[in-house]
Design an enzyme around this catalytic site. Sequence first.
Site, PDB file in Angstrom:
ATOM      1  N   LYS A  17     -86.802 -51.825   2.822  1.00 50.73           N
ATOM      2  CA  LYS A  17     -87.608 -51.703   4.055  1.00 50.73           C
ATOM      3  C   LYS A  17     -87.952 -53.071   4.637  1.00 50.73           C
ATOM      4  O   LYS A  17     -87.766 -53.294   5.829  1.00 50.73           O
ATOM      5  CB  LYS A  17     -88.934 -50.971   3.776  1.00 50.73           C
ATOM      6  CG  LYS A  17     -88.797 -49.501   3.511  1.00 50.73           C
ATOM      7  CD  LYS A  17     -90.166 -48.835   3.500  1.00 50.73           C
ATOM      8  CE  LYS A  17     -91.126 -49.394   2.471  1.00 50.73           C
ATOM      9  NZ  LYS A  17     -90.913 -48.946   1.091  1.00 50.73           N
ATOM     10  N   ARG A  93     -98.071 -43.464   4.384  1.00 51.43           N
ATOM     11  CA  ARG A  93     -97.617 -43.251   3.018  1.00 51.43           C
ATOM     12  C   ARG A  93     -98.131 -41.918   2.484  1.00 51.43           C
ATOM     13  O   ARG A  93     -97.839 -41.552   1.357  1.00 51.43           O
ATOM     14  CB  ARG A  93     -98.209 -44.358   2.150  1.00 51.43           C
ATOM     15  CG  ARG A  93     -97.201 -45.245   1.492  1.00 51.43           C
ATOM     16  CD  ARG A  93     -98.025 -46.337   0.823  1.00 51.43           C
ATOM     17  NE  ARG A  93     -97.293 -47.068  -0.137  1.00 51.43           N
ATOM     18  CZ  ARG A  93     -96.640 -48.191   0.133  1.00 51.43           C
ATOM     19  NH1 ARG A  93     -96.576 -48.665   1.339  1.00 51.43           N
ATOM     20  NH2 ARG A  93     -96.035 -48.821  -0.846  1.00 51.43           N
ATOM     21  N   ARG A 130     -86.020 -58.546  -7.734  1.00 48.81           N
ATOM     22  CA  ARG A 130     -86.588 -58.939  -6.434  1.00 48.81           C
ATOM     23  C   ARG A 130     -87.512 -60.153  -6.551  1.00 48.81           C
ATOM     24  O   ARG A 130     -88.327 -60.250  -7.465  1.00 48.81           O
ATOM     25  CB  ARG A 130     -87.380 -57.750  -5.867  1.00 48.81           C
ATOM     26  CG  ARG A 130     -88.225 -58.108  -4.669  1.00 48.81           C
ATOM     27  CD  ARG A 130     -88.547 -56.914  -3.860  1.00 48.81           C
ATOM     28  NE  ARG A 130     -89.728 -56.198  -4.341  1.00 48.81           N
ATOM     29  CZ  ARG A 130     -90.249 -55.152  -3.693  1.00 48.81           C
ATOM     30  NH1 ARG A 130     -89.677 -54.688  -2.603  1.00 48.81           N
ATOM     31  NH2 ARG A 130     -91.307 -54.554  -4.177  1.00 48.81           N
ATOM     32  N   ARG A 162     -93.233 -60.618  -7.305  1.00 54.39           N
ATOM     33  CA  ARG A 162     -94.506 -60.036  -6.903  1.00 54.39           C
ATOM     34  C   ARG A 162     -95.303 -59.581  -8.115  1.00 54.39           C
ATOM     35  O   ARG A 162     -94.739 -59.079  -9.078  1.00 54.39           O
ATOM     36  CB  ARG A 162     -94.250 -58.817  -5.997  1.00 54.39           C
ATOM     37  CG  ARG A 162     -94.409 -59.135  -4.547  1.00 54.39           C
ATOM     38  CD  ARG A 162     -93.935 -58.031  -3.678  1.00 54.39           C
ATOM     39  NE  ARG A 162     -94.540 -56.727  -3.961  1.00 54.39           N
ATOM     40  CZ  ARG A 162     -94.360 -55.664  -3.183  1.00 54.39           C
ATOM     41  NH1 ARG A 162     -93.599 -55.749  -2.113  1.00 54.39           N
ATOM     42  NH2 ARG A 162     -94.914 -54.520  -3.478  1.00 54.39           N
ATOM     43  N   ARG A 173     -95.648 -46.701  -8.853  1.00 52.77           N
ATOM     44  CA  ARG A 173     -95.424 -46.650  -7.403  1.00 52.77           C
ATOM     45  C   ARG A 173     -94.347 -45.628  -7.057  1.00 52.77           C
ATOM     46  O   ARG A 173     -94.452 -44.905  -6.077  1.00 52.77           O
ATOM     47  CB  ARG A 173     -95.065 -48.039  -6.858  1.00 52.77           C
ATOM     48  CG  ARG A 173     -96.289 -48.815  -6.427  1.00 52.77           C
ATOM     49  CD  ARG A 173     -96.170 -50.292  -6.681  1.00 52.77           C
ATOM     50  NE  ARG A 173     -95.153 -50.929  -5.888  1.00 52.77           N
ATOM     51  CZ  ARG A 173     -94.412 -51.961  -6.315  1.00 52.77           C
ATOM     52  NH1 ARG A 173     -94.554 -52.426  -7.544  1.00 52.77           N
ATOM     53  NH2 ARG A 173     -93.530 -52.500  -5.531  1.00 52.77           N
TER      54      ARG A 173
HETATM   55  P1  ADP Z   1     -94.040 -51.200  -2.127  1.00 53.65           P
HETATM   56  O1  ADP Z   1     -93.395 -50.411  -1.009  1.00 53.65           O
HETATM   57  O2  ADP Z   1     -93.059 -51.979  -2.923  1.00 53.65           O
HETATM   58  O3  ADP Z   1     -94.965 -50.397  -2.995  1.00 53.65           O
HETATM   59  P2  ADP Z   1     -95.808 -52.591  -0.213  1.00 53.65           P
HETATM   60  O4  ADP Z   1     -95.677 -54.058  -0.025  1.00 53.65           O
HETATM   61  O5  ADP Z   1     -95.459 -51.720   0.939  1.00 53.65           O
HETATM   62  O6  ADP Z   1     -94.932 -52.324  -1.493  1.00 53.65           O
HETATM   63  O7  ADP Z   1     -97.291 -52.219  -0.656  1.00 53.65           O
HETATM   64  C1  ADP Z   1     -97.899 -52.843  -1.778  1.00 53.65           C
HETATM   65  C2  ADP Z   1     -99.164 -52.091  -2.192  1.00 53.65           C
HETATM   66  O8  ADP Z   1    -100.118 -52.094  -1.107  1.00 53.65           O
HETATM   67  C3  ADP Z   1     -98.988 -50.608  -2.512  1.00 53.65           C
HETATM   68  O9  ADP Z   1     -98.556 -50.387  -3.840  1.00 53.65           O
HETATM   69  C4  ADP Z   1    -100.421 -50.081  -2.260  1.00 53.65           C
HETATM   70  O10 ADP Z   1    -101.279 -50.423  -3.306  1.00 53.65           O
HETATM   71  C5  ADP Z   1    -100.846 -50.863  -1.032  1.00 53.65           C
HETATM   72  N1  ADP Z   1    -100.515 -50.177   0.232  1.00 53.65           N
HETATM   73  C6  ADP Z   1     -99.649 -50.627   1.188  1.00 53.65           C
HETATM   74  N2  ADP Z   1     -99.556 -49.751   2.206  1.00 53.65           N
HETATM   75  C7  ADP Z   1    -100.388 -48.708   1.906  1.00 53.65           C
HETATM   76  C8  ADP Z   1    -100.721 -47.487   2.554  1.00 53.65           C
HETATM   77  N3  ADP Z   1    -100.191 -47.138   3.726  1.00 53.65           N
HETATM   78  N4  ADP Z   1    -101.599 -46.660   1.926  1.00 53.65           N
HETATM   79  C9  ADP Z   1    -102.148 -46.976   0.756  1.00 53.65           C
HETATM   80  N5  ADP Z   1    -101.875 -48.111   0.096  1.00 53.65           N
HETATM   81  C10 ADP Z   1    -101.008 -48.986   0.640  1.00 53.65           C
END
Ligand code: ADP
Length: 226
Positions: A17, A93, A130, A162, A173
Amino acid sequence: MAAGARLVVLGKQGAGKGTQCLSLSHHYVVTHVSTGDMLREAVKQGTGLGKKAKELMDRGELLGDDLIMEMVSGRLAESDTKDRGFILDGCPRTVEQARMLADLLAPVDLDLVIDIEVPTSQVLRRLASRRVCVDCGANYSLQARPLIGWTCDVCGGEVVQREDDTEEAISRRLEIYEIQTAPLIDWYRERGQLAQVAGTGLPDTVTKRIVRAIEDRSNRKGGRFT
Ligand code: ADP
């Protein structure tokens, strides 16, 4: 060119993404809004939100819908995203976030929701290798390293693994993705807003598939989204 496009990109962790959103944001000259990047920035700055977010993020848990949507609605009210559109990455999400986003954007709807499909066995391999830039969030991997050491090609920042890319947080996740996020695919399909694109192959190949899906949709709407 999709003027004023309002796009959401969905996909499992490691589906690409972040990489695809960056390419699309250059291609369409619209802002990439990543909730993960915004939260990591808040953690780095030590803001109230960052303090709340850190522990949940490290464990791979989701933050509350209200908290996330407050942050997103603030960002979508800024002039760049308002005037030129946005590519939203990491939000919604949950189905509740999707409902809240639709309310926020009403009366105008999203133009398209793109789901990047990659098998879980492959995302697990990608996530283990990654690496990301701590400053601008650019993505690298053990196979596709920066040109000089672990210094970001884009901004010169430090490129690291990360903190939530541990085996435990990754599996949590992915589990949450299946339970909370995968239902969004049907939710958007039922509303006729979804395009699914294979996320396997080279990043450029995937970008071309996504651009084709966006152009198809735009053409069917008479050449413009809005
Ligand atoms: P990934 O898709 O690899 O999990 P992201 O960088 O999109 O990573 O998000 C990292 C973290 O930030 C998530 O695991 C969550 O804890 C939080 N987060 C991000 N976007 C949301 C969302 N829309 N709702 C709830 N938590 C979120």
